[in-house]
Design a protein around this motif. Structure first.
Motif, PDB file in Angstrom:
ATOM      1  N   TYR A 109     -50.511 -41.145  -9.143  1.00 18.81           N
ATOM      2  CA  TYR A 109     -49.960 -41.267 -10.489  1.00 18.81           C
ATOM      3  C   TYR A 109     -49.962 -42.733 -10.925  1.00 18.81           C
ATOM      4  N   LYS A 120     -51.926 -36.977 -14.697  1.00 15.67           N
ATOM      5  CA  LYS A 120     -51.568 -37.943 -13.659  1.00 15.67           C
ATOM      6  C   LYS A 120     -50.915 -39.208 -14.233  1.00 15.67           C
ATOM      7  N   SER A 132     -46.289 -42.456  -7.045  1.00 14.85           N
ATOM      8  CA  SER A 132     -47.287 -42.295  -5.986  1.00 14.85           C
ATOM      9  C   SER A 132     -48.654 -42.830  -6.407  1.00 14.85           C
ATOM     10  N   GLN A 168     -40.513 -40.152  -7.357  1.00 19.55           N
ATOM     11  CA  GLN A 168     -41.365 -40.434  -6.187  1.00 19.55           C
ATOM     12  C   GLN A 168     -42.808 -40.033  -6.478  1.00 19.55           C
ATOM     13  N   THR A 169     -42.993 -38.874  -7.075  1.00 21.21           N
ATOM     14  CA  THR A 169     -44.338 -38.421  -7.449  1.00 21.21           C
ATOM     15  C   THR A 169     -44.930 -39.354  -8.496  1.00 21.21           C
ATOM     16  N   CYS A 170     -44.116 -39.722  -9.479  1.00 21.02           N
ATOM     17  CA  CYS A 170     -44.601 -40.568 -10.569  1.00 21.02           C
ATOM     18  C   CYS A 170     -45.009 -41.957 -10.071  1.00 21.02           C
TER      19      CYS A 170
END
Length: 270
Positions: A185, A237, A182, A178-180
């Motif tokens: 990112y 990032k 976003s 999910q972070t990757c």
């Protein structure tokens, strides 16, 4: 804006998925203990009447090496096993020609999806203290929790932008998908799927790059991924993207090789 994003994405694909410069690999990290990773394979392509390191890989059976699909070479290919220094004629080394390359049938160079390939060797590798098999996952679809520490090894470029003759390794940490995906990112360009793993160091100073493609991602002494995709230079990032060795890929490997790979005899990693 969309046009600019599309242009940047295509440029990144060209830079990363086409390992045109054979010398680019581990950024930062440190030299590995000689012969501490006996499963490592240097994949070498003959383009100018000379074999040169192109990608990394792992010996998973005596006649089979697993690597990334974008490492497919149009010329003759050989693998070097049991190496620490690629320039030295070490007695531990075994150089074996590749009989056939088997990229995943669904791989498309425009995305990192299905970036996995098998190399069939022309003769069997002889296992010993310098050359050993790397076990494929037995837990199949068990995911990797964010924050877990992993390592990748490879031959090539260092912080000084000069190729390393000896095997180097870097320590990375898994980042949740999910972070990757976003906006901060990758913003879904490319889409990080359940068949991929995101990982980087925590400061964006160390990572893998083009020539390290195909090398194994080892998490808690288990073979979990394959170097696939990432920025040209380390970027907190823009973490590295790895093909996650799931049941989907284990089934494909079994079909190509013809054995139940995840029931292989246990081999020590070190």
């Amino acid at each position: 804006m969309k046009s600019l994003q599309r242009t940047l994405f295509i440029s990144l694909i060209v830079i990363v998925l086409t390992p045109a410069y054979h010398g680019v690999e581990i950024i930062g990290g440190h030299e590995a203990k000689p012969h501490s990773k006996p499963y490592m394979a240097s994949i070498q392509c003959n383009k100018k009447k000379k074999y040169e390191h192109y990608c990394g890989g792992a010996l998973i059976r005596n006649r089979w090496v697993l690597t990334a699909a974008h490492c497919e070479c149009k010329g003759p290919v050989q693998v070097v096993l049991g190496a620490h220094s690629l320039s030295q004629n070490e007695e531990s080394q075994q150089k074996i020609r590749v009989k056939k390359q088997y990229p995943h049938p669904k791989f498309n160079k425009k995305t990192p999806d299905d970036d996995i390939m098998l190399l069939q060797l022309s003769s069997e590798a002889k296992t010993n203290k310098y050359v050993k098999l790397l076990n494929l996952p037995k837990d199949k679809d068990k995911d990797i929790k964010p924050g877990i520490q992993c390592t990748v090894a490879g031959w090539g470029q260092t912080k000084s932008k000069t190729p390393s003759d000896t095997l180097r390794e870097v320590m990375l940490y898994v980042i949740d998908r999910q972070t990757c995906n976003s906006k901060q990112y990758y913003n879904h360009q490319p889409q990080i799927t359940k068949d991929m793993i995101c990982a980087s160091d925590r400061k964006g100073r160390e990572d893998t790059s083009m020539g390290d493609s195909g090398s194994p991602l080892i998490c808690r002494n288990k073979y979990k991924g394959i170097v696939s995709y990432g920025p040209k230079d380390p970027n907190a990032k823009k973490p590295g993207i790895y093909t996650f060795i799931t049941k989907k890929y284990l089934d494909w490997i079994e079909k190509v090789i013809g054995v139940k790979t995840y029931n292989m005899t246990t081999e020590d990693l070190y």
